[in-house]
Design a protein around this motif. Structure first.
Motif, PDB file in Angstrom:
ATOM      1  N   UNK A 191       0.823  -1.210   0.000  1.00 37.32           N
ATOM      2  CA  UNK A 191       0.000   0.000   0.000  1.00 37.32           C
ATOM      3  C   UNK A 191       0.859   1.263   0.000  1.00 37.32           C
ATOM      4  N   UNK A 192       1.832   1.320   0.895  1.00 39.94           N
ATOM      5  CA  UNK A 192       2.616   2.550   1.074  1.00 39.94           C
ATOM      6  C   UNK A 192       3.460   2.855  -0.152  1.00 39.94           C
ATOM      7  N   UNK A 193       4.113   1.852  -0.709  1.00 46.23           N
ATOM      8  CA  UNK A 193       4.973   2.084  -1.874  1.00 46.23           C
ATOM      9  C   UNK A 193       4.187   2.648  -3.053  1.00 46.23           C
ATOM     10  N   UNK A 194       2.970   2.155  -3.246  1.00 47.07           N
ATOM     11  CA  UNK A 194       2.148   2.660  -4.354  1.00 47.07           C
ATOM     12  C   UNK A 194       1.533   4.011  -4.014  1.00 47.07           C
ATOM     13  N   UNK A 231       5.508   2.141  10.149  1.00 51.10           N
ATOM     14  CA  UNK A 231       4.984   3.408   9.653  1.00 51.10           C
ATOM     15  C   UNK A 231       3.543   3.235   9.178  1.00 51.10           C
ATOM     16  N   UNK A 232       3.260   2.114   8.536  1.00 51.42           N
ATOM     17  CA  UNK A 232       1.898   1.850   8.084  1.00 51.42           C
ATOM     18  C   UNK A 232       0.923   1.725   9.241  1.00 51.42           C
ATOM     19  N   UNK A 233       1.396   1.152  10.334  1.00 51.94           N
ATOM     20  CA  UNK A 233       0.544   1.007  11.509  1.00 51.94           C
ATOM     21  C   UNK A 233       0.288   2.351  12.195  1.00 51.94           C
ATOM     22  N   UNK A 234       1.300   3.191  12.236  1.00 49.17           N
ATOM     23  CA  UNK A 234       1.197   4.430  13.003  1.00 49.17           C
ATOM     24  C   UNK A 234       0.672   5.615  12.192  1.00 49.17           C
ATOM     25  N   UNK A 235       1.014   5.677  10.924  1.00 46.40           N
ATOM     26  CA  UNK A 235       0.684   6.870  10.140  1.00 46.40           C
ATOM     27  C   UNK A 235      -0.111   6.574   8.863  1.00 46.40           C
ATOM     28  N   UNK A 236       0.344   5.605   8.090  1.00 42.97           N
ATOM     29  CA  UNK A 236      -0.204   5.435   6.739  1.00 42.97           C
ATOM     30  C   UNK A 236      -1.136   4.225   6.673  1.00 42.97           C
ATOM     31  N   UNK A 237      -2.191   4.246   7.458  1.00 44.04           N
ATOM     32  CA  UNK A 237      -3.143   3.146   7.494  1.00 44.04           C
ATOM     33  C   UNK A 237      -3.960   3.100   6.209  1.00 44.04           C
ATOM     34  N   UNK A 238      -4.632   1.987   6.000  1.00 42.87           N
ATOM     35  CA  UNK A 238      -5.354   1.799   4.754  1.00 42.87           C
ATOM     36  C   UNK A 238      -6.529   2.758   4.611  1.00 42.87           C
TER      37      UNK A 238
END
Length: 275
Positions: A191-194, A231-238
């Motif tokens: 998710x984050x990379x895209x 980072x996905x857990x803390x900031x860049x969630x789905x």
């Protein structure tokens, strides 16, 4: 920088993972490398390797289609019963692969029930253990194969095993084999990379891996993977990334293309829907 990984991180378990390493963020040659360097400043810079290969394989299978919060207790229970812990079926039997190859499937399923899909996972784990015992003589032979054989040959062999996909294979290569240049792609990384524009918006997991391993130096791929998950857990969630309400709330805002994130309309879609 926080050098202690959280217990729920798949790379660390309850004891933390890897060894601290130092990298110069001023030398970043690509945007992906600059992102990884910033993540290292926020969380940790680690080099990985040295974990038992078969246990790493089992741990990653347990984590499939569930959270670390659910899979960690399953792993702990499995190790206590089959890995030579206090509840092990036979004293002194520390070869996890041999113990699981002989395991009773319903008993193993009950042991790992907190991880979900426990019948399917228990069947796969037993089959994998039997294959590893037949082909490598047990966990030590498999460990040697993972650490010393050609990485592409190891990856190909792992992918040939039932229930082992690219992310599982890459986690074994990284955390057990200590192989540089391996950037496992889980749901967060994909998710984050895209979303950030580090890979095409419609890229599948393998294509994201190819872009990241191309653009991030080999020695930074390991902590790039684990730190990006955090980072996905803390900031860049789905569903509700930090930038949705406040662009300044995200420490990586300056590196992000916000693909699929529309603060003006309070809308978030998968990056692939923007193509």
């Amino acid at each position: 920088m926080n050098d202690e990984e959280p217990a729920e991180n798949i790379s660390g378990g309850t004891a933390g993972g890897g060894q601290s390493a130092t990298f110069d963020p001023e030398t970043a040659g690509t945007r992906a490398e600059a992102v990884v360097d910033r993540l290292g400043e926020m969380y940790w810079t680690k080099t990985y390797g040295g974990r038992d290969a078969f246990e790493c394989l089992v741990r990653t299978i347990l984590s499939q289609n569930t959270s670390d919060k659910a899979s960690q207790p399953a792993h702990d229970e499995l190790m206590a019963r089959y890995g030579g812990g206090e509840d092990a079926n036979s004293e002194g039997d520390t070869d996890l692969a041999r113990a699981l190859a002989d395991a009773d499937q319903p008993e193993l399923a009950e042991t790992i029930s907190s991880a979900g899909l426990y019948n399917q996972k228990s069947e796969r784990i037993i089959a994998l253990a039997q294959r590893i015992c037949e082909e490598y003589g047990g966990e030590s032979g498999f460990d040697e194969f993972v650490r010393e054989s050609d990485p592409e040959a190891v990856r190909s062999t792992l992918l040939d095993m039932n229930g082992v996909g690219p992310k599982t294979a890459d986690c074994v290569l990284l955390f057990a084999g200590g192989r540089g240049g391996v950037f496992p792609v889980d749901t967060h990384v994909h998710r984050i990379a895209r979303r950030m524009g580090l890979a095409p918006a419609d890229a599948d997991h393998e294509t994201v891996r190819e872009y990241l391993e191309r653009d991030v130096p080999a020695e930074k791929c390991g902590f790039g993977h684990t730190a990006m998950i955090q980072f996905g857990r803390e900031y860049c969630s789905a569903r509700k990334p930090a930038c949705l309400d406040d662009p300044d709330a995200c420490p990586l805002a300056g590196h992000c293309d916000q693909v699929g994130v529309y603060p003006a309309t309070d809308e978030v879609v998968d990056p692939s829907e923007t193509v």
